[in-house]
Design a protein around this motif. Sequence first.
Motif, PDB file in Angstrom:
ATOM      1  N   LEU A 101       0.796  -1.229   0.000  1.00  0.00           N
ATOM      2  CA  LEU A 101       0.000   0.000   0.000  1.00  0.00           C
ATOM      3  C   LEU A 101       0.832   1.286   0.000  1.00  0.00           C
ATOM      4  N   PRO A 102       1.958   1.362   0.714  1.00  0.00           N
ATOM      5  CA  PRO A 102       2.747   2.612   0.672  1.00  0.00           C
ATOM      6  C   PRO A 102       3.399   2.910  -0.671  1.00  0.00           C
ATOM      7  N   VAL A 103       3.615   1.890  -1.494  1.00  0.00           N
ATOM      8  CA  VAL A 103       4.321   2.099  -2.769  1.00  0.00           C
ATOM      9  C   VAL A 103       3.539   3.037  -3.700  1.00  0.00           C
ATOM     10  N   PRO A 104       2.251   2.769  -3.998  1.00  0.00           N
ATOM     11  CA  PRO A 104       1.557   3.724  -4.871  1.00  0.00           C
ATOM     12  C   PRO A 104       1.372   5.101  -4.245  1.00  0.00           C
ATOM     13  N   VAL A 105       1.321   5.165  -2.925  1.00  0.00           N
ATOM     14  CA  VAL A 105       1.175   6.471  -2.277  1.00  0.00           C
ATOM     15  C   VAL A 105       2.434   7.308  -2.494  1.00  0.00           C
ATOM     16  N   VAL A 106       3.602   6.698  -2.308  1.00  0.00           N
ATOM     17  CA  VAL A 106       4.863   7.426  -2.491  1.00  0.00           C
ATOM     18  C   VAL A 106       5.047   7.823  -3.962  1.00  0.00           C
ATOM     19  N   ILE A 107       4.757   6.908  -4.863  1.00  0.00           N
ATOM     20  CA  ILE A 107       4.899   7.229  -6.287  1.00  0.00           C
ATOM     21  C   ILE A 107       3.875   8.282  -6.695  1.00  0.00           C
ATOM     22  N   TYR A 108       2.683   8.240  -6.081  1.00  0.00           N
ATOM     23  CA  TYR A 108       1.659   9.254  -6.376  1.00  0.00           C
ATOM     24  C   TYR A 108       2.147  10.642  -5.979  1.00  0.00           C
ATOM     25  N   VAL A 109       2.796  10.748  -4.846  1.00  0.00           N
ATOM     26  CA  VAL A 109       3.301  12.052  -4.399  1.00  0.00           C
ATOM     27  C   VAL A 109       4.319  12.590  -5.405  1.00  0.00           C
ATOM     28  N   ILE A 110       5.182  11.723  -5.901  1.00  0.00           N
ATOM     29  CA  ILE A 110       6.167  12.141  -6.900  1.00  0.00           C
ATOM     30  C   ILE A 110       5.476  12.549  -8.200  1.00  0.00           C
ATOM     31  N   ASP A 111       4.503  11.750  -8.647  1.00  0.00           N
ATOM     32  CA  ASP A 111       3.768  12.087  -9.870  1.00  0.00           C
ATOM     33  C   ASP A 111       2.953  13.362  -9.713  1.00  0.00           C
ATOM     34  N   TYR A 112       2.422  13.582  -8.532  1.00  0.00           N
ATOM     35  CA  TYR A 112       1.658  14.800  -8.268  1.00  0.00           C
ATOM     36  C   TYR A 112       2.548  16.017  -8.468  1.00  0.00           C
ATOM     37  N   TRP A 113       3.749  15.936  -7.937  1.00  0.00           N
ATOM     38  CA  TRP A 113       4.692  17.040  -8.086  1.00  0.00           C
ATOM     39  C   TRP A 113       5.054  17.214  -9.559  1.00  0.00           C
ATOM     40  N   LEU A 114       5.329  16.114 -10.264  1.00  0.00           N
ATOM     41  CA  LEU A 114       5.701  16.207 -11.675  1.00  0.00           C
ATOM     42  C   LEU A 114       4.567  16.739 -12.536  1.00  0.00           C
ATOM     43  N   PHE A 115       3.342  16.290 -12.270  1.00  0.00           N
ATOM     44  CA  PHE A 115       2.220  16.646 -13.130  1.00  0.00           C
ATOM     45  C   PHE A 115       1.690  18.039 -12.844  1.00  0.00           C
ATOM     46  N   LEU A 116       1.496  18.364 -11.579  1.00  0.00           N
ATOM     47  CA  LEU A 116       0.842  19.625 -11.248  1.00  0.00           C
ATOM     48  C   LEU A 116       1.802  20.776 -10.978  1.00  0.00           C
ATOM     49  N   GLU A 117       2.969  20.490 -10.471  1.00  0.00           N
ATOM     50  CA  GLU A 117       3.908  21.568 -10.154  1.00  0.00           C
ATOM     51  C   GLU A 117       4.799  21.932 -11.338  1.00  0.00           C
ATOM     52  N   THR A 118       5.418  20.923 -11.939  1.00  0.00           N
ATOM     53  CA  THR A 118       6.351  21.218 -13.029  1.00  0.00           C
ATOM     54  C   THR A 118       5.712  21.103 -14.401  1.00  0.00           C
ATOM     55  N   GLY A 119       4.582  20.399 -14.496  1.00  0.00           N
ATOM     56  CA  GLY A 119       3.899  20.229 -15.775  1.00  0.00           C
ATOM     57  C   GLY A 119       4.538  19.184 -16.652  1.00  0.00           C
ATOM     58  N   GLY A 120       5.419  18.377 -16.123  1.00  0.00           N
ATOM     59  CA  GLY A 120       6.112  17.378 -16.928  1.00  0.00           C
ATOM     60  C   GLY A 120       5.564  15.983 -16.790  1.00  0.00           C
ATOM     61  N   GLY A 121       4.549  15.787 -15.972  1.00  0.00           N
ATOM     62  CA  GLY A 121       4.008  14.448 -15.756  1.00  0.00           C
ATOM     63  C   GLY A 121       2.830  14.155 -16.656  1.00  0.00           C
ATOM     64  N   ASN A 122       2.159  13.078 -16.363  1.00  0.00           N
ATOM     65  CA  ASN A 122       1.036  12.640 -17.164  1.00  0.00           C
ATOM     66  C   ASN A 122      -0.090  12.215 -16.228  1.00  0.00           C
ATOM     67  N   ALA A 123      -1.310  12.567 -16.566  1.00  0.00           N
ATOM     68  CA  ALA A 123      -2.455  12.211 -15.726  1.00  0.00           C
ATOM     69  C   ALA A 123      -2.646  10.698 -15.646  1.00  0.00           C
ATOM     70  N   ASN A 124      -2.250   9.978 -16.681  1.00  0.00           N
ATOM     71  CA  ASN A 124      -2.404   8.524 -16.660  1.00  0.00           C
ATOM     72  C   ASN A 124      -1.532   7.889 -15.585  1.00  0.00           C
ATOM     73  N   TYR A 125      -0.350   8.436 -15.361  1.00  0.00           N
ATOM     74  CA  TYR A 125       0.505   7.906 -14.297  1.00  0.00           C
ATOM     75  C   TYR A 125      -0.161   8.070 -12.939  1.00  0.00           C
ATOM     76  N   MET A 126      -0.759   9.222 -12.734  1.00  0.00           N
ATOM     77  CA  MET A 126      -1.445   9.462 -11.462  1.00  0.00           C
ATOM     78  C   MET A 126      -2.652   8.542 -11.329  1.00  0.00           C
ATOM     79  N   TYR A 127      -3.357   8.326 -12.428  1.00  0.00           N
ATOM     80  CA  TYR A 127      -4.506   7.433 -12.402  1.00  0.00           C
ATOM     81  C   TYR A 127      -4.079   6.015 -12.010  1.00  0.00           C
ATOM     82  N   PHE A 128      -2.992   5.534 -12.586  1.00  0.00           N
ATOM     83  CA  PHE A 128      -2.566   4.166 -12.291  1.00  0.00           C
ATOM     84  C   PHE A 128      -2.076   4.014 -10.853  1.00  0.00           C
ATOM     85  N   GLN A 129      -1.515   5.078 -10.286  1.00  0.00           N
ATOM     86  CA  GLN A 129      -1.144   4.999  -8.870  1.00  0.00           C
ATOM     87  C   GLN A 129      -2.394   4.958  -7.994  1.00  0.00           C
ATOM     88  N   GLY A 130      -3.381   5.753  -8.349  1.00  0.00           N
ATOM     89  CA  GLY A 130      -4.654   5.696  -7.630  1.00  0.00           C
ATOM     90  C   GLY A 130      -5.330   4.355  -7.805  1.00  0.00           C
TER      91      GLY A 130
END
Length: 177
Positions: A101-130
């Motif tokens: 359970l902690p693995v997708p949470v930690v990766i989600y935090v990283i993807d959140y930063w990449l997607f929403l803060e820097t604009g370099g991520g992808n919404a699909n990555y966040m979806y798959f972590q969720g």
Amino acid sequence: NFDNLTPNLGMHWYLFINTFSRFRVYFTMMCAGFLFVFPLPFRLRFEHYPMEMIIMLQLLRTIMNPEPTVQDMIMGLAMITLAPRSLARMNLASVISLMALPVPVVIYVIDYWLFLETGGGNANYMYFQGLAYNLFASVICINFISSSMRRDKSLRVTDKNEKLASQKELASEKNES
């Protein structure tokens, strides 16, 4: 509130960004009302186990919440310890899910930063972590429900056997006298 969903550990935000506007009301009603399907069947099946019912509904609320938090899941996991007989019947899949359970949470935090803060991520990555988070939470929830059902079934069988044994004893006593 399904109108302004930002990416989170839940599945609703991704569903609603892919939904046509004419179907939005339908999906809003379905997503908001789905949790209300469970209390009556749980009440009928687990009427002698109110704590287990509360735990099951908390775990389901954690999974079906439009904006879930890790605190919701932690509260559900802490509440599981209040039902030690059902907890003892849970199998290895729930332990593996709990450890994963902690693995997708930690990766989600990283993807959140990449997607929403820097604009370099992808919404699909966040979806798959969720999706992974909800899958692990669902395994724990379903395993708890099934272990509670196994507990209830074993107690019902034991009670039934005790009643049959006492009825046989009464019948044999009547035949002897």
